[in-house]
Design an enzyme around this catalytic site. Structure first.
Site, PDB file in Angstrom:
ATOM      1  N   CYS A  92       0.806  -1.224   0.000  1.00  0.00           N
ATOM      2  CA  CYS A  92       0.000   0.000   0.000  1.00  0.00           C
ATOM      3  C   CYS A  92       0.835   1.268   0.000  1.00  0.00           C
ATOM      4  O   CYS A  92       0.361   2.322  -0.409  1.00  0.00           O
ATOM      5  CB  CYS A  92      -0.923   0.021   1.215  1.00  0.00           C
ATOM      6  SG  CYS A  92      -2.002  -1.414   1.327  1.00  0.00           S
ATOM      7  N   HIS A 345      -8.941   3.193  -2.715  1.00  0.00           N
ATOM      8  CA  HIS A 345      -7.558   2.912  -2.313  1.00  0.00           C
ATOM      9  C   HIS A 345      -6.923   1.948  -3.311  1.00  0.00           C
ATOM     10  O   HIS A 345      -6.863   0.750  -3.070  1.00  0.00           O
ATOM     11  CB  HIS A 345      -7.558   2.319  -0.897  1.00  0.00           C
ATOM     12  CG  HIS A 345      -6.240   1.843  -0.404  1.00  0.00           C
ATOM     13  ND1 HIS A 345      -5.026   2.382  -0.800  1.00  0.00           N
ATOM     14  CD2 HIS A 345      -5.922   0.847   0.488  1.00  0.00           C
ATOM     15  CE1 HIS A 345      -4.036   1.749  -0.182  1.00  0.00           C
ATOM     16  NE2 HIS A 345      -4.556   0.813   0.600  1.00  0.00           N
ATOM     17  N   GLY A 378       0.537  -3.584   4.216  1.00  0.00           N
ATOM     18  CA  GLY A 378       0.359  -5.017   4.346  1.00  0.00           C
ATOM     19  C   GLY A 378       1.614  -5.739   4.797  1.00  0.00           C
ATOM     20  O   GLY A 378       2.742  -5.301   4.538  1.00  0.00           O
TER      21      GLY A 378
END
Length: 400
Positions: A92, A345, A378
């Site tokens: 991310c 996102h 993550g």
């Protein structure tokens, strides 16, 4: 060491992943090309040959997100062949890492100016497509199996902090939708968007000019009835989480003296950054130690921060950060234009969305000196960047 400036960031509208999403028939690398071309169009004073490098992030580096996408996108965008490029992956925080990586090169003196960006086409490439996790990760009990499913890690954060109830998460999610809708109405969100031509076999050609994921009119009552897919009677729902999305972002990062030489605007100045690791099973708490780390390095405190752009992967993740630092979840300094729960996102692209919004908020708030962009990552990480407002006028007499 030289001062590093965030010149400007742009992004495509974010789409919903899947066959019905606006980018279902659009290549990921073409989204990046649109972003790079728009940055150069907006800044004709920047000679393309002055770009020293192009760093583009993608979480799933396969297909049209593979083949060293920073280099291929630079070629496709028409940059001179003398301009190199490369790919980055930090899940991310891909775009955030693209920015911090080129910023390090600029501060050290290896670069004068670079383009950083990120892309994720989750409709074409679901997170984890084609990967082969080493079985020892689970067999040797290095992590709990829930660590590999982001929604389950969010449930784990709820477990760790029982004061963060589903009701609080839903209230925060509804607030994000409302703030985003208000920002669109007042044209605070919109100027940074790059229109993208789209194609549908059924509908023909179209033009994406606005984000697809938002759900205007969302209320706590409508969110209360949503199912909890990661755990029976859980707390994480599609309504208090970011969705699966497609989109790209990009920014010009430059040495401050080079920006002034070329007549480029200075949207904000980098103060410092940090990444930190946490237990993968509760990856959502990552922004807390990352923020503590960079605050300690820069000699600042949380009270010095006047604006917060926190990526909303899950509402519980934002709330755990706010509770840790004693910040109210309705604080107007936090995601004043809404966040990923509303607009989406697209994993590796999101970091620059946060930066772009913070930069534009700085211009509206000369009384604010420092702001942060932060996100969970993550596999158990967090990343935070502290920025300084070049428009700060010091009139309020405080570091904020």
């Amino acid at each position: 060491m030289r001062n590093v400036a965030f010149v400007e960031g742009v992004r495509t509208p974010f789409g919903k992943a899947g066959e019905k999403g606006i980018y279902a028939n659009t290549r990921a690398d073409d989204l990046v090309v649109k972003v790079i071309r728009e940055l150069l169009r907006r800044h004709p004073g920047l000679p393309p040959e002055r770009v020293d490098d192009v760093a583009i992030a993608a979480t799933t580096q396969i297909g049209d997100q593979g083949l060293t996408i920073g280099r291929t996108a630079a070629l496709l965008a028409g940059l001179p062949r003398s301009v190199p490029g490369y790919a980055i992956d930090r899940m991310c925080a891909g775009a955030m890492t693209a920015v911090t990586t080129v910023a390090g090169g600029i501060g050290f003196g290896a670069y004068d100016i670079a383009i950083a960006g990120g892309v994720e086409h989750m409709g074409r490439h679901p997170m984890g497509e084609g990967v082969d996790p080493n079985p020892r990760i689970i067999a040797d009990k290095l992590v709990d199996p829930s660590a590999l499913v982001m929604g389950q890690t969010a449930e784990n954060v709820h477990d760790r902090f029982p004061a963060i109830t589903k009701q609080r998460a839903d209230a925060y999610a509804a607030q994000s939708q409302e703030r985003y809708a208000d920002a669109v109405k007042t044209a605070k969100i919109g100027p940074e968007l790059v229109p993208v031509a789209t194609r549908s076999p059924e509908l023909g050609w179209g033009l994406a000019t606005e984000d697809e994921p938002p759900r205007p009119g969302t209320t706590v009552e409508t969110l209360a009835g949503l199912r909890t897919p990661f755990r029976p009677h859980g707390r994480v729902t599609a309504g208090n989480s970011a969705g699966l999305n497609d989109g790209a972002t990009g920014a010009i990062i430059a040495a401050e003296d080079t920006a002034r030489e070329l007549g480029l605007p200075i949207g904000m100045r980098m103060v410092g950054y940090a990444f930190a690791g946490v237990d993968p099973e509760v990856m959502g708490i990552g922004p807390v130690p990352a923020t503590e780390k960079v605050l300690a390095r820069t000699g600042l405190s949380i009270s010095d921060i006047g604006l917060f752009e926190i990526n909303e992967a899950f509402a519980v993740q934002v709330l755990s950060f706010l509770d840790h630092f004693g910040i109210d979840q309705e604080d107007p300094r936090v995601n004043p234009w809404g966040g990923a729960i509303a607009c989406g996102h697209p994993l590796a692209a999101s970091g620059i969305r946060l930066m772009t919004q913070l930069s534009r908020q700085f211009a509206e708030h000369p009384e604010v000196r420092y702001g942060i962009t932060t996100m969970c990552i993550g596999l158990g990480m967090g990343g935070t960047v502290i920025w300084e407002n070049p428009a700060y006028d010091g009139t309020n007499g405080s570091a904020k």
